[in-house]
Write a protein that holds these residues in place. Structure first.
Motif, PDB file in Angstrom:
ATOM      1  N   PRO A 175      -2.616 -20.798  -7.783  1.00  0.00           N
ATOM      2  CA  PRO A 175      -2.644 -21.859  -8.056  1.00  0.00           C
ATOM      3  C   PRO A 175      -2.459 -21.976  -6.242  1.00  0.00           C
ATOM      4  CG  PRO A 175      -0.417 -21.396  -8.819  1.00  0.00           C
ATOM      5  CD  PRO A 175      -1.167 -20.041  -8.204  1.00  0.00           C
ATOM      6  N   GLY A 176      -2.378 -23.701  -6.077  1.00  0.00           N
ATOM      7  CA  GLY A 176      -2.407 -24.386  -4.498  1.00  0.00           C
ATOM      8  C   GLY A 176      -3.668 -23.551  -3.634  1.00  0.00           C
ATOM      9  N   GLU A 177      -3.237 -24.171  -2.496  1.00  0.00           N
ATOM     10  CA  GLU A 177      -4.790 -24.131  -1.950  1.00  0.00           C
ATOM     11  C   GLU A 177      -4.786 -23.699  -1.291  1.00  0.00           C
ATOM     12  OE1 GLU A 177      -5.512 -26.315   2.532  1.00  0.00           O
ATOM     13  OE2 GLU A 177      -3.508 -26.888   1.366  1.00  0.00           O
ATOM     14  N   LYS A 178      -4.008 -22.280  -1.116  1.00  0.00           N
ATOM     15  CA  LYS A 178      -4.186 -20.638  -0.340  1.00  0.00           C
ATOM     16  C   LYS A 178      -5.010 -19.711  -1.958  1.00  0.00           C
ATOM     17  CE  LYS A 178      -1.941 -19.043   3.116  1.00  0.00           C
ATOM     18  NZ  LYS A 178      -1.069 -18.631   3.530  1.00  0.00           N
ATOM     19  N   GLY A 179      -4.614 -19.891  -2.656  1.00  0.00           N
ATOM     20  CA  GLY A 179      -4.199 -19.394  -3.989  1.00  0.00           C
ATOM     21  C   GLY A 179      -3.805 -17.759  -4.164  1.00  0.00           C
ATOM     22  N   ILE A 180      -5.173 -16.951  -4.329  1.00  0.00           N
ATOM     23  CA  ILE A 180      -4.306 -15.287  -3.905  1.00  0.00           C
ATOM     24  C   ILE A 180      -4.193 -14.864  -2.995  1.00  0.00           C
ATOM     25  CG2 ILE A 180      -6.760 -14.338  -3.295  1.00  0.00           C
ATOM     26  CD1 ILE A 180      -6.045 -11.951  -5.564  1.00  0.00           C
ATOM     27  N   VAL A 181      -5.074 -15.187  -1.449  1.00  0.00           N
ATOM     28  CA  VAL A 181      -4.333 -15.495   0.184  1.00  0.00           C
ATOM     29  C   VAL A 181      -2.961 -15.509   0.206  1.00  0.00           C
ATOM     30  CG1 VAL A 181      -5.039 -16.686   2.160  1.00  0.00           C
ATOM     31  CG2 VAL A 181      -6.976 -15.337   0.933  1.00  0.00           C
ATOM     32  N   GLU A 182      -2.276 -15.972  -0.177  1.00  0.00           N
ATOM     33  CA  GLU A 182      -0.620 -16.172  -0.119  1.00  0.00           C
ATOM     34  C   GLU A 182      -0.319 -15.346  -0.879  1.00  0.00           C
ATOM     35  OE1 GLU A 182       3.141 -19.039  -2.272  1.00  0.00           O
ATOM     36  OE2 GLU A 182       1.306 -19.852  -2.929  1.00  0.00           O
ATOM     37  N   VAL A 183      -0.641 -14.650  -1.618  1.00  0.00           N
ATOM     38  CA  VAL A 183      -0.011 -12.998  -1.921  1.00  0.00           C
ATOM     39  C   VAL A 183      -0.233 -11.991  -1.018  1.00  0.00           C
ATOM     40  CG1 VAL A 183      -0.448 -11.652  -3.880  1.00  0.00           C
ATOM     41  CG2 VAL A 183      -0.323 -13.827  -4.360  1.00  0.00           C
ATOM     42  N   ILE A 184      -1.860 -12.676  -0.698  1.00  0.00           N
ATOM     43  CA  ILE A 184      -2.428 -11.612   0.449  1.00  0.00           C
ATOM     44  C   ILE A 184      -1.607 -11.482   1.323  1.00  0.00           C
ATOM     45  CG2 ILE A 184      -4.153 -10.575   1.664  1.00  0.00           C
ATOM     46  CD1 ILE A 184      -5.699 -10.945  -0.650  1.00  0.00           C
ATOM     47  N   ASP A 185      -1.182 -12.661   1.859  1.00  0.00           N
ATOM     48  CA  ASP A 185      -0.400 -12.919   3.488  1.00  0.00           C
ATOM     49  C   ASP A 185       0.415 -12.282   3.042  1.00  0.00           C
ATOM     50  OD1 ASP A 185      -2.889 -13.735   4.715  1.00  0.00           O
ATOM     51  OD2 ASP A 185      -2.646 -16.029   4.189  1.00  0.00           O
ATOM     52  N   ALA A 186       1.572 -12.720   2.048  1.00  0.00           N
ATOM     53  CA  ALA A 186       2.166 -12.782   2.045  1.00  0.00           C
ATOM     54  C   ALA A 186       2.969 -10.786   1.998  1.00  0.00           C
ATOM     55  CB  ALA A 186       3.132 -12.617   0.127  1.00  0.00           C
ATOM     56  N   ILE A 187       1.593 -10.051   1.400  1.00  0.00           N
ATOM     57  CA  ILE A 187       1.936  -8.414   1.474  1.00  0.00           C
ATOM     58  C   ILE A 187       1.975  -7.919   2.798  1.00  0.00           C
ATOM     59  CG2 ILE A 187       0.405  -6.373   0.625  1.00  0.00           C
ATOM     60  CD1 ILE A 187      -0.284  -7.833  -1.421  1.00  0.00           C
ATOM     61  N   ARG A 188       0.610  -8.494   4.076  1.00  0.00           N
ATOM     62  CA  ARG A 188       0.349  -7.777   5.041  1.00  0.00           C
ATOM     63  C   ARG A 188       1.547  -8.628   5.816  1.00  0.00           C
ATOM     64  NH1 ARG A 188      -3.713 -10.761   5.350  1.00  0.00           N
ATOM     65  NH2 ARG A 188      -5.176  -8.556   4.855  1.00  0.00           N
ATOM     66  N   ASP A 189       2.018 -10.065   5.732  1.00  0.00           N
ATOM     67  CA  ASP A 189       3.465 -10.067   6.539  1.00  0.00           C
ATOM     68  C   ASP A 189       4.232  -9.794   6.149  1.00  0.00           C
ATOM     69  OD1 ASP A 189       2.104 -12.655   7.252  1.00  0.00           O
ATOM     70  OD2 ASP A 189       2.955 -13.777   5.821  1.00  0.00           O
ATOM     71  N   ALA A 190       4.985  -8.874   5.208  1.00  0.00           N
ATOM     72  CA  ALA A 190       6.052  -7.815   4.295  1.00  0.00           C
ATOM     73  C   ALA A 190       5.958  -6.537   5.400  1.00  0.00           C
ATOM     74  CB  ALA A 190       6.031  -7.637   3.163  1.00  0.00           C
ATOM     75  N   GLY A 191       4.185  -5.852   6.392  1.00  0.00           N
ATOM     76  CA  GLY A 191       4.033  -4.653   7.064  1.00  0.00           C
ATOM     77  C   GLY A 191       3.753  -4.274   5.702  1.00  0.00           C
ATOM     78  N   MET A 192       2.672  -4.444   4.555  1.00  0.00           N
ATOM     79  CA  MET A 192       1.880  -2.850   3.974  1.00  0.00           C
ATOM     80  C   MET A 192       0.833  -3.788   3.864  1.00  0.00           C
ATOM     81  SD  MET A 192       4.660  -3.101   1.062  1.00  0.00           S
ATOM     82  CE  MET A 192       4.923  -5.072   0.529  1.00  0.00           C
ATOM     83  N   VAL A 193       0.014  -3.056   3.635  1.00  0.00           N
ATOM     84  CA  VAL A 193      -1.669  -3.245   3.015  1.00  0.00           C
ATOM     85  C   VAL A 193      -2.050  -3.591   1.969  1.00  0.00           C
ATOM     86  CG1 VAL A 193      -3.914  -1.833   3.330  1.00  0.00           C
ATOM     87  CG2 VAL A 193      -2.183  -0.834   5.234  1.00  0.00           C
TER      88      VAL A 193
END
Length: 705
Positions: free
Chosen positions: A365-383
């Motif tokens: 949910p939320g404005e970003k949807g799944i992008v929130e999760v994908i951004d968190a993966i990338r921000d943690a230094g992962m692909v």
């Protein structure tokens, strides 16, 4: 008068013989200095058609009329960099057909790939193909020796969901007993046929076999490189055994191909190698797999993967559940984080809703949807990675009615349904366009860098839509799928692709040559997995072999280490609720990844597998597998509630050399005991004291001087 020519390609030399009255045969083959001769010779190709059949009534792949009738016309050689190829052209003028048998060798590997093309040159009547071999050969003998069919043993692999790679060895004398056929002066009908149907190419058996004769000092390894239906035979020809490899057949797979005048058909590719023993052919096929696979920068030093499915989210991903896992994965050194199935589903039933591949707004949910999760993966230094099952459309998916019927497998005008899924037919332009749009959107809009491509159903014989037979429609789809994967690779060369088919149900080289990662099982019991993990290296390269490790917060530290060692000598493949671990468990998992990066990751892309206790039985209490990295070796030993004595690990490759032996995971500490491991350079044996009871494991590194 017989004519002979020899083809030299790298470390391979093949001699061919022919005359006006006989088919082309192979008198001898040399690979890496190992020579095998053939006192009993068979045609280099066998073709069964409706109009010709067998010259001896049987259901073998061999003894066909065309196999005996085809005659040499010409041959040509080609070179392309390190690759050399030979094409032998044959003809049966009275039947109106020509046949082209092509052999290919890469200079870095002592293994031959071969395939057969049949052309209807001038037959007004259609040529109806029932079966075609891509390779046939007798067992042979060493130079100066005689054939001895009953001195050979056959090693073959049985597969099932959750029980992949159960290899067994059987004497040929037990499979093909002496039955007094010499009195008939006719070869017997008996054979050992291994057959796979549908699209799970390793759903029941392995498309690979090993024949070994210690008395003759020769070993064959052969494999069928196809992601669909196939068959291989080991046969009794009285004076020697015969190997025959083929793709789909009329008898076994409802396959026929009709060739009208001017049309051609190419059978599935296969490959073979010969050496002095089991270790030699494993080395050859390992070199071959690396030479013939698609290049990718991830091949040499495979990155560590976390996937949220196994013993964790089980297809129920949400933002709230993913973010703690992502944080924990980033902290322990994971390099790729994969969101598994369910990410597209709003209904709570992810299985029948697959196919449109639009992220769920309910789960994310939320404005970003799944992008929130994908951004968190990338921000943690992962692909960021994501799960797809591209070849199916769920019966409840919107795409089931947006795509035309031509995009789906059909029989007699009805769509094929299997466990609430329709099967996409990738021969169809609309089906491919849909999948291309999905991949491009996920890469370009979401930044996905890793796809886990799953396949959880098999559609039976195939599709008769726009095909001579259901089996021919299936074969066309199999090939179209491989071409589609190749096109994905051209468009997105840096994306990492994982092959998963209900675990390890498609561990064939057609797939493995195109994917960087191979999921080896869906096995959820960590106590059973070591037998699968060690055997997986028979089919996949070490750097591809993704054996699940799923340490959990309710496990002891020894159990968690056992889990981690199951994935250690391959592609590090992690799951589990790592966010729920206490400090010791968290530190152990991080230490496992760190040890992998230090000891395994730098060498796994060049190492060859070996089995110091032999290939494991499913119920063995002690299992071991190793990686030969030249000057070093890595060996993992698992104790599955057995042990209690010294276990001798045979490593004759390094005999007469001293070795420094280190226990590299888990490292000795107040928590983890040091297992006594003594190296005997005289015999090339590592003697390991395995403690009694429990599920415990250690990995050792040997550095040779």
């Amino acid at each position: 008068m017989a004519q002979t020519f020899t083809w030299n390609a790298g470390s391979v030399a093949m001699a061919f013989s022919y005359d006006a009255e006989s088919p082309v045969t192979v008198p001898s083959i040399v690979m890496k200095g190992i020579e095998v001769v053939f006192p009993h010779r068979v045609p280099i190709v066998e073709i069964n058609t409706v109009g010709d059949g067998h010259r001896l009534s049987c259901n073998k792949l061999t003894h066909t009329v065309l196999g005996q009738t085809l005659r040499y016309r010409r041959h040509r050689e080609e070179s392309n960099g390190s690759r050399k190829a030979l094409t032998i052209e044959l003809a049966a003028p009275d039947h109106g057909i020509a046949v082209f048998v092509r052999y290919e060798v890469d200079g870095s590997a002592a293994m031959v790939r071969t395939e057969t093309t049949v052309v209807n040159e001038n037959s007004v009547e259609p040529v109806i193909l029932d079966s075609i071999t891509s390779w046939t050969s007798s067992f042979g003998a060493p130079q100066g020796g005689g054939a001895d069919m009953r001195s050979w043993n056959l090693t073959e692999g049985a597969y099932d969901w959750l029980a992949e790679g159960r290899w067994r060895t059987t004497p040929i004398a037990d499979l093909l007993p002496a039955i007094g056929q010499e009195l008939t002066n006719v070869d017997p009908r008996q054979q050992h046929a291994v057959i796979s149907s549908g699209t799970w190419s390793t759903g029941r058996f392995a498309p690979l076999g090993i024949l070994e004769s210690r008395e003759l000092g020769l070993t064959w390894l052969f494999q069928i490189e196809h992601n669909g239906a196939w068959r291989w035979d080991v046969q009794d020809d009285t004076v020697d055994g015969v190997i025959a490899l083929a793709g789909p057949t009329s008898e076994n797979h409802n396959w026929e191909r009709v060739l009208r005048q001017g049309e051609s058909f190419t059978a599935v590719p296969v490959s073979f190698t010969v050496g002095c023993d089991f270790d030699a052919v494993i080395a050859n096929v390992t070199d071959y797999r690396r030479a013939m696979r698609s290049p990718h920068r991830d091949n040499d030093e495979p990155r560590v993967v976390f996937n949220d499915y196994m013993n964790t989210l089980y297809g129920d991903p949400t933002t709230a559940k993913e973010l703690p896992l992502i944080k924990a994965a980033g902290e322990i050194g994971v390099e790729i984080f994969v969101i598994d199935c369910g990410w597209y589903d709003d209904s709570g039933d992810w299985w029948p809703s697959v196919g449109e591949w639009i992220p769920s707004a309910t789960r994310f949910p939320g404005e970003k949807g799944i992008v929130e999760v994908i951004d968190a993966i990338r921000d943690a230094g992962m692909v960021p990675g994501i799960w797809l099952e591209p070849e199916v459309i769920g019966v409840k998916s919107p795409m089931a009615w947006k795509l035309p019927d031509s995009a789906f497998f059909q029989r007699h005008g009805q769509r094929v349904v299997e466990q609430d899924r329709y099967i996409l037919d990738l021969r169809d332009r609309a089906a491919r366009a849909h999948l291309d749009a999905v991949i491009d959107r996920l890469v370009n809009e979401y930044g996905i860098g890793y796809f886990k491509m799953d396949y959880n159903v098999s559609p039976g014989a195939g599709t008769d839509y726009r095909a001579d037979s259901p089996g021919e429609g299936l074969l066309g789809h199999n090939r179209a799928y491989c071409a589609w994967v190749d096109d994905v690779r051209r468009r997105h060369p840096d994306v990492i692709l994982e092959n998963c088919s209900s675990g390890g149900m498609r561990e064939d080289f057609a797939q493995l040559s195109r994917f960087q990662v191979q999921s080896t099982s869906d096995q959820q019991d960590y106590r059973l997995y070591p037998a699968i993990a060690s055997s997986a290296l028979m089919m996949a390269l070490p750097e591809q072999s993704a054996n699940w490790a799923y340490p959990q917060a309710d496990m002891t530290l020894e159990q968690a280490a056992f889990n981690i060692n199951t994935t250690f000598l391959g592609r590090f493949f992690l799951s589990g609720y790592i966010n729920r671990m206490d400090a010791e468990q968290h530190a152990l998992t991080a230490a496992g990844i760190d040890a992998y990066k230090r000891y395994v990751q730098p060498v796994v892309g060049k190492a060859r597998p070996f089995w110091p206790l032999g290939l494991p039985e499913w119920t063995d209490t002690v299992v071991a597998v190793g990686l030969d990295a030249g000057a070093t070796a890595l060996v993992t030993v698992w104790n599955r509630d057995g042990g209690g004595s010294a276990v001798d690990l045979a490593m004759p490759r390094w005999s007469a050399r001293d070795a420094l032996v280190e226990q590299v995971f888990p490292e000795p500490s107040a928590t983890f005991s040091r297992w006594s491991a003594d190296w005997d350079s005289g015999t090339g044996t590592l003697s390991v004291d395995v403690p009694a009871g429990g599920y415990v494991s250690r990995t050792f590194r040997l550095t040779f001087v």
